[in-house]
Enzyme design. Structure first.
Site: not given
Ligand SMILES: *Cc1c(COP(=O)(O)O)cnc(C)c1O
Length: 415
Positions: A69, A122, A195, A219
């Site tokens: 971890r 998001y 992000d 993604k």
């Molecule tokens: C999907 C997404 C997240 C969250 O990610 P997970 O892997 O589902 O936890 C955060 N920011 C954006 C822009 C996203 O598209």
């Protein structure tokens, strides 16, 4: 020769080149791919090394691992590759994108501290910032239009520790002026957390002023909608702080990436650049054709997009303007009709949330991924009820896919 100035570095940084230069790891039997380290615990050669590791004087850089971890060699290597891609000193991976975001914000803020966040983000992150963090941690959050520099500046407070935004916002595709936002954040003594899930390879936030870059690797990076994963990229000090045995949010909250997942993702990063370029090429072609038909399409690759010129200035060359566009079908009913036809009759794509898949995914944001937002927040963010977000895939030929799209538009009477 003079060393390049920061702004010049930003303009010349190429993640693909950087990934080509990163030290590669080979498999334990000489395999071209690294081995998967499946162990959760690690032997130390000498008993005296154990306290050294616990006190942070020996660590993964020196090949000393403690417990899965904390650091795992396979996950650690993927972290190095991601740091190269983002041009940061270090990176580490997490079990999901949302856990990466949550850990970063909790690490940087204490009760009573303040976050300025973009209002177009998001839905899960929005809920985390609007509901969870204020209620559970006493961190205060102000939402702003991140494109309005005066509003961002006005929202800053003495205890603002973080300014948070997405590179290309979800789902309105507003492009953040990262150098401008970074300047405001830094002038106020805050860090800029970005992000970059929507624009890996094509934008490099750390080179444009961001202090921390977070990713949902679920993604585009994963690319096959089969893995939930995330990452944090930043300074070595910050990554080490997240892994601290006593005070690290990643170490103590425990959203650990499995080494088998890290191995899979490490095999996909090499073609992420090619995939991004093709996602973008298809999205650009479709957005142009929709626009020529007079349809209300939002895509930063179109000259009509308010930040078209800005994205051209900030983006790394060769990856286009991203794989996502939004089309306003006019109403929720029309949006549903169009998506049903596109999936069930024309096989253009799938009615599903998420993005970055090799096939096209489409969803009506107001009634899906942004439904955590109240009607007011939705209106403030510019999300119309009939707005359909398309994450354009690259299966089939471009012309074949366009013919399917065009036919469905005709059937619903949009053209
Ligand atoms: C999907 C997404 C997240 C969250 O990610 P997970 O892997 O589902 O936890 C955060 N920011 C954006 C822009 C996203 O598209």
């Amino acid at each position: 020769m003079m060393p390049p100035k920061d702004s010049e570095i930003a303009m010349t940084f190429d993640p693909q080149q950087s990934l080509a230069e990163v030290r590669r790891e080979f498999g334990e039997h000489g395999g071209v791919n690294m081995s998967i380290e499946a162990s959760t615990t690690f032997t130390v050669l000498e008993a005296a090394n154990m306290p050294e590791i616990f006190q942070g004087r020996m660590g993964p850089e020196g090949g000393c691992y403690l417990y899965g971890r904390h650091f795992n060699p396979t996950v650690y290597v993927l972290g190095r590759y991601l740091a190269a891609m983002e041009g940061t000193e270090a990176a580490y991976c997490t079990a999901s994108g949302i856990s990466a975001i949550a850990a970063v914000l909790i690490q940087l803020c204490s009760p009573g501290d303040h976050i300025v966040a973009s209002n177009t983000i998001y839905g899960g992150t929005h809920a985390l910032l609007k509901e969870f963090l204020p209620a559970k941690t006493g961190i205060d959050v102000t939402f702003v239009d991140i494109g309005d520099a005066a509003a961002v500046k006005a929202a800053m407070r003495p205890r603002t520790k973080v300014v948070f935004c997405e590179t290309i916002a979800n789902p309105t595709l507003v492009v953040a002026d990262l150098p401008a936002v970074a300047e405001i954040a830094h002038a106020g003594g805050a860090q800029l957390v970005v992000d970059n899930t929507f624009s890996p390879m094509l934008l490099s936030p750390a080179k444009l002023g961001a202090d921390v870059v977070v990713h949902s690797l679920t993604k585009f990076a994963g690319g096959a909608s089969d893995i939930i994963a995330g990452a944090v990229c930043g300074s070595a000090d910050f990554i080490v702080s997240l892994m601290d045995l006593h005070t690290g949010a990643l170490m103590l909250l425990g959203p650990t990436m499995d080494p088998k997942v890290a191995s899979e993702l490490a095999l996909r990063l090499p073609h992420l650049g090619l995939r991004m370029a093709e996602h973008s090429r298809r999205a650009q072609a479709f957005a142009e054709r929709l626009s020529e038909k007079g349809l209300p399409v939002t895509y930063p690759g179109l000259p009509s997009h308010p930040q078209h010129e800005l994205l051209g200035r900030l983006a790394n060359e060769g990856y286009g303007s991203g794989g996502i566009f939004a089309l306003d079908a006019g109403s929720k009913d029309k949006a549903f009709e169009l998506m049903n036809l596109l999936q069930n009759e024309y096989r253009f794509g799938y009615l599903a949330v998420s993005l970055g898949y090799f096939d096209t995914l489409m969803s009506c944001s107001a009634s899906s991924t942004s439904s955590e937002l109240s009607d007011e927040d939705m209106a403030a963010a510019g999300i119309q009820p009939g707005l359909v977000r398309f994450s354009i895939g690259y299966t089939g030929t471009l012309e074949q896919r366009w013919a399917q799209f065009d036919e469905a538009l005709r059937r619903v009477g949009m053209v």
